[in-house]
Structure formats: structure tokens, C-alpha cells
Design an enzyme around this catalytic site. Structure first.
Site, PDB file in Angstrom:
ATOM      1  N   ASN A 152       0.812  -1.221   0.000  1.00 26.33           N
ATOM      2  CA  ASN A 152       0.000   0.000   0.000  1.00 26.33           C
ATOM      3  C   ASN A 152       0.843   1.269   0.000  1.00 26.33           C
ATOM      4  O   ASN A 152       0.411   2.298  -0.516  1.00 26.33           O
ATOM      5  CB  ASN A 152      -0.924  -0.005   1.229  1.00 26.33           C
ATOM      6  CG  ASN A 152      -1.550   1.351   1.473  1.00 26.33           C
ATOM      7  OD1 ASN A 152      -2.453   1.765   0.754  1.00 26.33           O
ATOM      8  ND2 ASN A 152      -1.049   2.067   2.487  1.00 26.33           N
ATOM      9  N   TYR A 156       4.660   9.059 -10.901  1.00 26.95           N
ATOM     10  CA  TYR A 156       3.572   8.383 -10.171  1.00 26.95           C
ATOM     11  C   TYR A 156       2.725   7.565 -11.141  1.00 26.95           C
ATOM     12  O   TYR A 156       2.433   6.390 -10.901  1.00 26.95           O
ATOM     13  CB  TYR A 156       2.720   9.427  -9.447  1.00 26.95           C
ATOM     14  CG  TYR A 156       1.596   8.833  -8.624  1.00 26.95           C
ATOM     15  CD1 TYR A 156       1.865   8.111  -7.456  1.00 26.95           C
ATOM     16  CD2 TYR A 156       0.262   8.977  -9.000  1.00 26.95           C
ATOM     17  CE1 TYR A 156       0.846   7.559  -6.701  1.00 26.95           C
ATOM     18  CE2 TYR A 156      -0.763   8.427  -8.256  1.00 26.95           C
ATOM     19  CZ  TYR A 156      -0.467   7.727  -7.103  1.00 26.95           C
ATOM     20  OH  TYR A 156      -1.476   7.171  -6.356  1.00 26.95           O
ATOM     21  N   ALA A 171       4.818   4.664 -12.401  1.00 27.83           N
ATOM     22  CA  ALA A 171       5.019   3.637 -11.372  1.00 27.83           C
ATOM     23  C   ALA A 171       3.753   2.807 -11.173  1.00 27.83           C
ATOM     24  O   ALA A 171       3.818   1.580 -11.025  1.00 27.83           O
ATOM     25  CB  ALA A 171       5.424   4.287 -10.051  1.00 27.83           C
ATOM     26  N   GLU A 174      -5.945  -9.634 -11.486  1.00 32.46           N
ATOM     27  CA  GLU A 174      -6.973  -8.631 -11.800  1.00 32.46           C
ATOM     28  C   GLU A 174      -6.666  -7.278 -11.161  1.00 32.46           C
ATOM     29  O   GLU A 174      -5.976  -7.187 -10.153  1.00 32.46           O
ATOM     30  CB  GLU A 174      -8.343  -9.108 -11.295  1.00 32.46           C
ATOM     31  CG  GLU A 174      -8.902 -10.285 -12.061  1.00 32.46           C
ATOM     32  CD  GLU A 174      -9.116  -9.966 -13.533  1.00 32.46           C
ATOM     33  OE1 GLU A 174      -9.525  -8.830 -13.851  1.00 32.46           O
ATOM     34  OE2 GLU A 174      -8.849 -10.843 -14.371  1.00 32.46           O
TER      35      GLU A 174
END
Ligand SMILES: NC(=O)c1ccc[n+]([C@@H]2O[C@H](COP(=O)([O-])OP(=O)(O)OC[C@H]3O[C@@H](n4cnc5c(N)ncnc54)[C@H](O)[C@@H]3O)[C@@H](O)[C@H]2O)c1
Length: 252
Positions: free
Chosen positions: A87, A156, A159, A243
Site C-alpha cells: 500500500n 507516479y 510507477a 486482476e
């Protein structure tokens, strides 16, 4: 409804605030033993006190430190990691500047925390998961994995697109060992000082247009993202791998 994570060892990065905190809370509610890391020591202390998360300060841009943390978790838990949630991420304090002005250091900082850390941690968890013949990795990508980013930060967007590639590739590589790899793609959520600044930087018309482009006509909440992560990590998602699940209220 909580999914059942009793006796599962769950690792959450960037656990101190925002999505990471809500994700940690969802797994704690499901009965998991949750290990979280971040670079925000005060918030990590609070996370431990309030939720019982086993919280450690780790700078994930240091790949050796990231691997050492996983080894420490496995030793402490006495078993392999069952669930890894990559995260930690964000824009590392940056905002949009023209590409001619992007420094190597600025580019690398964003790529490293959003993509390099996910690779390093997946690599560190893979052996244990493969030996066990089970495991789930959930990567927190972004709508910016599928299209241009609202932030305008080139690294960003690149990435998060890369993180989606890593998700798909590892799903193929680790699937034969019973390990699933998926991603969530959150829409914009006001989670911290940076997103508050970003939101405040938009005109009222732009804010209204952003909400108008969401079918459910509201911004997401950290809990919305946490619920999707917990689902993908749960046994209820046992035939889902490779997924990307958009969690954005139905954005155009
Ligand atoms: N908030 C949004 O609108 C949004 C939308 C889409 C995707 N995301 C992604 O969701 C994830 C969580 O976002 P958020 O908004 O909750 O918080 P965030 O983007 O500010 O960062 C997440 C956490 O990562 C931690 N972190 C940063 N650098 C680190 C490092 N070097 N080592 C360890 N931890 C580090 C931060 O301290 C923070 O607690 C990020 O990957 C972000 O890119 C956020």
C-alpha cells in the site's frame, strides 16, 4: 461483513495513515495477526496502541531493510506471510512540474516507493508463500495505473502502470504455487495533508466536475478501499488472480 482471517499473518505497508490504517483495521477485524510498517513513527505508535498492529518503522526505499523486515515478521510469527498488501506509495511530496524540470532524484523517489518496494517485498515473501502453497498479494495501484493521473506527477503514473504489470506477471509466475496476486485501483480519496492540498488546489468548478464524473456522486473513503483489499485477500476471492479492481464509485 468481515472476512475470516483468523490465524493469518498479514503484512501491510504504509500502515500509519489513510488507506493503510483502514486496511490494517479491516484485517484486525477479521482476526488476523497484522504487521504494519511506515516511516511515520508517531502514527505507528498510535496504530499499535489503538488496533494492536505490530508496527515497525521501515523505510521501504531501502530494499535490504524491506527484506529484513519480512524475515523479522516470519521469525516473529513462526510462519510464512499469508497476505502482503503493498500500500505504501504516493507522490513523495511532489506536485506536477514540466517534464524538462523533473530531476533524477525526484523521479527515482516516486518509482522506488510505488514500484521498487512492491517488488522487493513480493520477492521477500515469495519463498515462504510458495513453500506453503498459498498466499495473496494485493497491490494498491490507482486510477493512474489505467490512465493519466490527476496529480500530474509523471513518475507516479508510470510507477502505478508498472505496478499493474508486476501484478499481472507475478500472478502468472506464482499462480502454480497457489499464490494469488491482484491490485485495486482507487479513485481520488482525501486521506492526508497531501491529498487535502491537492483538493484545495482545485477550483470549486473543478471539484464539482470531479464529483460529477463519479456515478455515485461522492469521493471514496479509506474504508471503501480497505473493503476491496480485504475481499481480494480473502478466501472468497480464491479464484481471482491477475486482476485490477477499480474502486472509484463508477468514474468516467
Ligand atoms: N489517496 C488517494 O487519493 C489515492 C488514490 C489512488 C491511489 N492511492 C494510493 O494508495 C496508497 C495509500 O495512499 P494514502 O493516500 O492512504 O497515503 P499516502 O499516499 O500518503 O502514503 C501511504 C503511506 O505510505 C507511507 N510511506 C511513504 N514513503 C514510505 C517509505 N519510504 N517507507 C515506508 N512507508 C512509506 C506514508 O508515510 C503513508 O503512511 C498509495 O500507494 C497511494 O499512491 C491513493
Amino acid at each position: 461483513m468481515s472476512h475470516n482471517f483468523k490465524d493469518r499473518v498479514v503484512v501491510v505497508t504504509g500502515a500509519a495513515i489513510g488507506f493503510g490504517r483502514a486496511i490494517s483495521q479491516a484485517f484486525v477485524a477479521g482476526g488476523a495477526r497484522v504487521y504494519g510498517c511506515d516511516i511515520r513513527q508517531d502514527e505507528l505508535n498510535t496504530l499499535h496502541e489503538q488496533l494492536g498492529v505490530l508496527a515497525t518503522r521501515v523505510d521501504l526505499t531501502d530494499r535490504a531493510a524491506a527484506a529484513a523486515w519480512i524475515a523479522q515478521v516470519e521469525a516473529d510469527a513462526g510462519q510464512a506471510v499469508d497476505v502482503l498488501v503493498n500500500n505504501a506509495g504516493g507522490v513523495a511530496g511532489q506536485s506536477n512540474v514540466p517534464i524538462e524540470e523533473v530531476s533524477d532524484a525526484a523521479w527515482d523517489a516516486v518509482i522506488e516507493i510505488n514500484l521498487g518496494a512492491a517488488m522487493a517485498l513480493s520477492r521477500a515473501c515469495a519463498r515462504g508463500m510458495k513453500t506453503k502453497g498459498a498466499g495473496a498479494i494485493v497491490n494498491v495501484a490507482s486510477g493512474a495505473a489505467l490512465k493519466a493521473s490527476l496529480t500530474g506527477v509523471q513518475a507516479y503514473c508510470a510507477a502505478k502502470h508498472g505496478l499493474l504489470g508486476l501484478t499481472r506477471q507475478l500472478a502468472q509466475e506464482l499462480g502454480p504455487f497457489g499464490v494469488r496476486v491482484n491490485a485495486v485501483a482507487p479513485g481520488f480519496v482525501r486521506t492526508n495533508a497531501a491529498t487535502e492540498r491537492q483538493w484545495a488546489g482545485y477550483s470549486q468548478e473543478r471539484q464539482a466536475a470531479i464529483i460529477d464524473a463519479i456515478a455515485l456522486r461522492r469521493l471514496g473513503r479509506a474504508e471503501d478501499i480497505a473493503n476491496a483489499v480485504a475481499f481480494l485477500a480473502s478466501d472468497e476471492a480464491s479464484f481471482i488472480s491477475g486482476e485490477i479492481l477499480s474502486v472509484n464509485g463508477g468514474s468516467r
